[in-house]
Design a protein around this motif. Sequence first.
Motif, PDB file in Angstrom:
ATOM      1  N   THR A 102       0.831  -1.206   0.000  1.00  0.00           N
ATOM      2  CA  THR A 102       0.000   0.000   0.000  1.00  0.00           C
ATOM      3  C   THR A 102       0.864   1.254   0.000  1.00  0.00           C
ATOM      4  N   LYS A 103       1.972   1.228   0.758  1.00  0.00           N
ATOM      5  CA  LYS A 103       2.869   2.388   0.790  1.00  0.00           C
ATOM      6  C   LYS A 103       3.496   2.640  -0.565  1.00  0.00           C
ATOM      7  N   GLN A 104       3.889   1.588  -1.258  1.00  0.00           N
ATOM      8  CA  GLN A 104       4.472   1.749  -2.595  1.00  0.00           C
ATOM      9  C   GLN A 104       3.452   2.310  -3.574  1.00  0.00           C
ATOM     10  N   LEU A 105       2.231   1.801  -3.495  1.00  0.00           N
ATOM     11  CA  LEU A 105       1.173   2.315  -4.376  1.00  0.00           C
ATOM     12  C   LEU A 105       0.910   3.794  -4.115  1.00  0.00           C
ATOM     13  N   LEU A 106       0.882   4.175  -2.839  1.00  0.00           N
ATOM     14  CA  LEU A 106       0.652   5.577  -2.499  1.00  0.00           C
ATOM     15  C   LEU A 106       1.791   6.448  -2.998  1.00  0.00           C
ATOM     16  N   ARG A 107       3.024   5.960  -2.840  1.00  0.00           N
ATOM     17  CA  ARG A 107       4.182   6.720  -3.290  1.00  0.00           C
ATOM     18  C   ARG A 107       4.129   6.950  -4.805  1.00  0.00           C
ATOM     19  N   GLU A 108       3.733   5.935  -5.548  1.00  0.00           N
ATOM     20  CA  GLU A 108       3.687   6.042  -7.008  1.00  0.00           C
ATOM     21  C   GLU A 108       2.511   6.889  -7.491  1.00  0.00           C
ATOM     22  N   ASN A 109       1.486   7.022  -6.663  1.00  0.00           N
ATOM     23  CA  ASN A 109       0.261   7.704  -7.102  1.00  0.00           C
ATOM     24  C   ASN A 109      -0.115   8.865  -6.188  1.00  0.00           C
ATOM     25  N   ILE A 110       0.862   9.427  -5.493  1.00  0.00           N
ATOM     26  CA  ILE A 110       0.562  10.492  -4.542  1.00  0.00           C
ATOM     27  C   ILE A 110      -0.053  11.703  -5.223  1.00  0.00           C
ATOM     28  N   ASP A 111       0.339  11.963  -6.486  1.00  0.00           N
ATOM     29  CA  ASP A 111      -0.240  13.116  -7.185  1.00  0.00           C
ATOM     30  C   ASP A 111      -1.727  12.906  -7.457  1.00  0.00           C
ATOM     31  N   TYR A 112      -2.128  11.679  -7.830  1.00  0.00           N
ATOM     32  CA  TYR A 112      -3.551  11.407  -8.045  1.00  0.00           C
ATOM     33  C   TYR A 112      -4.325  11.533  -6.734  1.00  0.00           C
ATOM     34  N   ALA A 113      -3.741  11.039  -5.644  1.00  0.00           N
ATOM     35  CA  ALA A 113      -4.397  11.135  -4.335  1.00  0.00           C
ATOM     36  C   ALA A 113      -4.589  12.598  -3.934  1.00  0.00           C
ATOM     37  N   VAL A 114      -3.538  13.405  -4.121  1.00  0.00           N
ATOM     38  CA  VAL A 114      -3.630  14.830  -3.799  1.00  0.00           C
ATOM     39  C   VAL A 114      -4.628  15.525  -4.720  1.00  0.00           C
ATOM     40  N   ASP A 115      -4.676  15.107  -5.988  1.00  0.00           N
ATOM     41  CA  ASP A 115      -5.659  15.663  -6.930  1.00  0.00           C
ATOM     42  C   ASP A 115      -7.072  15.541  -6.371  1.00  0.00           C
ATOM     43  N   LEU A 116      -7.433  14.328  -5.954  1.00  0.00           N
ATOM     44  CA  LEU A 116      -8.786  14.095  -5.439  1.00  0.00           C
ATOM     45  C   LEU A 116      -9.029  14.877  -4.161  1.00  0.00           C
ATOM     46  N   VAL A 137     -21.903  28.312  -9.917  1.00  0.00           N
ATOM     47  CA  VAL A 137     -22.236  27.005  -9.337  1.00  0.00           C
ATOM     48  C   VAL A 137     -22.212  25.927 -10.416  1.00  0.00           C
ATOM     49  N   SER A 138     -22.693  26.255 -11.607  1.00  0.00           N
ATOM     50  CA  SER A 138     -22.671  25.311 -12.726  1.00  0.00           C
ATOM     51  C   SER A 138     -21.230  24.930 -13.082  1.00  0.00           C
ATOM     52  N   PHE A 139     -20.329  25.914 -13.092  1.00  0.00           N
ATOM     53  CA  PHE A 139     -18.928  25.645 -13.408  1.00  0.00           C
ATOM     54  C   PHE A 139     -18.273  24.811 -12.313  1.00  0.00           C
ATOM     55  N   LEU A 140     -18.662  25.055 -11.067  1.00  0.00           N
ATOM     56  CA  LEU A 140     -18.148  24.253  -9.949  1.00  0.00           C
ATOM     57  C   LEU A 140     -18.519  22.782 -10.153  1.00  0.00           C
ATOM     58  N   GLY A 141     -19.781  22.514 -10.497  1.00  0.00           N
ATOM     59  CA  GLY A 141     -20.216  21.141 -10.737  1.00  0.00           C
ATOM     60  C   GLY A 141     -19.560  20.527 -11.960  1.00  0.00           C
ATOM     61  N   LEU A 142     -19.430  21.318 -13.025  1.00  0.00           N
ATOM     62  CA  LEU A 142     -18.819  20.844 -14.272  1.00  0.00           C
ATOM     63  C   LEU A 142     -17.397  20.356 -14.036  1.00  0.00           C
ATOM     64  N   THR A 143     -16.586  21.160 -13.367  1.00  0.00           N
ATOM     65  CA  THR A 143     -15.190  20.803 -13.137  1.00  0.00           C
ATOM     66  C   THR A 143     -15.058  19.680 -12.101  1.00  0.00           C
ATOM     67  N   ASN A 144     -15.937  19.645 -11.116  1.00  0.00           N
ATOM     68  CA  ASN A 144     -15.879  18.603 -10.088  1.00  0.00           C
ATOM     69  C   ASN A 144     -16.070  17.217 -10.707  1.00  0.00           C
ATOM     70  N   GLY A 145     -17.122  17.046 -11.475  1.00  0.00           N
ATOM     71  CA  GLY A 145     -17.411  15.738 -12.057  1.00  0.00           C
ATOM     72  C   GLY A 145     -16.386  15.308 -13.089  1.00  0.00           C
ATOM     73  N   TYR A 146     -16.017  16.224 -13.974  1.00  0.00           N
ATOM     74  CA  TYR A 146     -15.075  15.899 -15.053  1.00  0.00           C
ATOM     75  C   TYR A 146     -13.721  15.468 -14.499  1.00  0.00           C
ATOM     76  N   LEU A 147     -13.163  16.259 -13.582  1.00  0.00           N
ATOM     77  CA  LEU A 147     -11.831  15.960 -13.058  1.00  0.00           C
ATOM     78  C   LEU A 147     -11.829  14.691 -12.201  1.00  0.00           C
ATOM     79  N   THR A 148     -12.926  14.451 -11.476  1.00  0.00           N
ATOM     80  CA  THR A 148     -13.019  13.234 -10.666  1.00  0.00           C
ATOM     81  C   THR A 148     -12.939  11.987 -11.530  1.00  0.00           C
ATOM     82  N   VAL A 149     -13.727  11.943 -12.597  1.00  0.00           N
ATOM     83  CA  VAL A 149     -13.738  10.768 -13.477  1.00  0.00           C
ATOM     84  C   VAL A 149     -12.393  10.597 -14.171  1.00  0.00           C
ATOM     85  N   CYS A 150     -11.778  11.699 -14.605  1.00  0.00           N
ATOM     86  CA  CYS A 150     -10.466  11.609 -15.256  1.00  0.00           C
ATOM     87  C   CYS A 150      -9.446  10.951 -14.336  1.00  0.00           C
ATOM     88  N   VAL A 151      -9.382  11.398 -13.092  1.00  0.00           N
ATOM     89  CA  VAL A 151      -8.409  10.841 -12.143  1.00  0.00           C
ATOM     90  C   VAL A 151      -8.718   9.386 -11.840  1.00  0.00           C
TER      91      VAL A 151
END
Length: 414
Positions: free
Chosen positions: A251-265, A355-369
């Motif tokens: 788990t530590k190795q996975l976190l180290r390799e994907n820390i940017d994705y974790a921080v993104d979310l 508010v619409s832009f907040l929702g737009l970016t929230n959903g799009y970026l979540t699915v991408c990550v």
Amino acid sequence: MANAGDIAVPTRLEGKFKATVVCWILGFGSLVAWNSMLTIGDYYYNLFPKYHPSRVLTLVYQPFALGTIALLAYNEARLDTRKRNIAGYILFTLSTLLLIVLDLATSGKGGIGPYIGICVIVACFGTADAHVQGGMVGDLSFMCPEFMQSFFAGLAASGAVTSGLRLVTKAAFEKASNGLRKGTMLFLAIATFFEFLCVLLYAIVFPKLPIVKYYRSKAASEGSKTVNADLAAAGIHANQDDAKEQARLSTKQLLRENIDYAVDLYLIYVLTLSIFPGFLFENTGNHKLGSWYPLVLIAMYNVWDLISRYIPLVDCLKLESRKGLMIAILGRFLLIPAFYFTAKYGDQGWMILLVSFLGLTNGYLTVCVMTVAPKGYKGPEQNALGNLLVLFLLGGIFSGVALDWLWIIGNGSF
């Protein structure tokens, strides 16, 4: 009973469409109970006007969600995913039903007693969320990306559908005697039905679909023990290779390799929840829409959050660059001053746009990550990574909910 290693690759991905639909409904059920609580906020503000329900209930929810997912993520390799997810959906069903029972038992009256009861039920929601969301994301991480996208689209759809239903019930019961309460009860009854439907779909339908059996068998052949009960429910005997199990990344190795994705979310949700829903209920002022205004804002957020989760299905519109994702997510923080000045000086049209832009970016970026991060790993590693990502997602929600209080502290209205 067949062996896991004997399951062939589906030539036409049999059951893919049905599995995608089931994933959507399971995602819908993962948040419909909580989104119901958010969208009936006007009813709870009517019952408990001095207790800041949208902020307090969200703050109660998150520590239980975060604490539970931390424990589950740490032990994910030894957990039975089937029991975990079914337990989560059953807890959601019972908790939503208890909201109705509590309201009927107290005859829809306010006061500190019923409010504490609602807080206890909300804590159960948080515990159920950690079971289901972490378990489902871990499970879907080693399947095709379309399942993950569909699950997260279902999460967003729960917000959009509940917002739409809330507007309908408010309009239908607005002039009736005790209409706000009647609309709320109907609302919660519908949510309870969908939670129970999720129990049946996950326990009976999903594990028997050919494509799902294939992916779970593949994960079992790579050393995953979390899928054994689901494979058994589909009539397949899991036969793991111990050497393969030991070869997986920790788990530590996975976190180290994907820390940017974790921080993104984490950063996506710390921003979103610092604004939604508390700011929209309490800090946007009075406008022409009156009591409809916060409901319209929440509906617009949820609709665009849902729409945006389908954008990554178009390959040319999907953002997969790790650096690009981080830049886009950091750029969202410009929304904080934008919301502040719009609430202070702008009209309701500009607020709806924001508010619409907040929702737009929230959903799009979540699915991408969530669809990019698990690529290239074996089944057990993908399951562990999925749980880690949900841990950081819920951590971001908890931090955002806490920071949301700064809006009213800064205004001196606490």
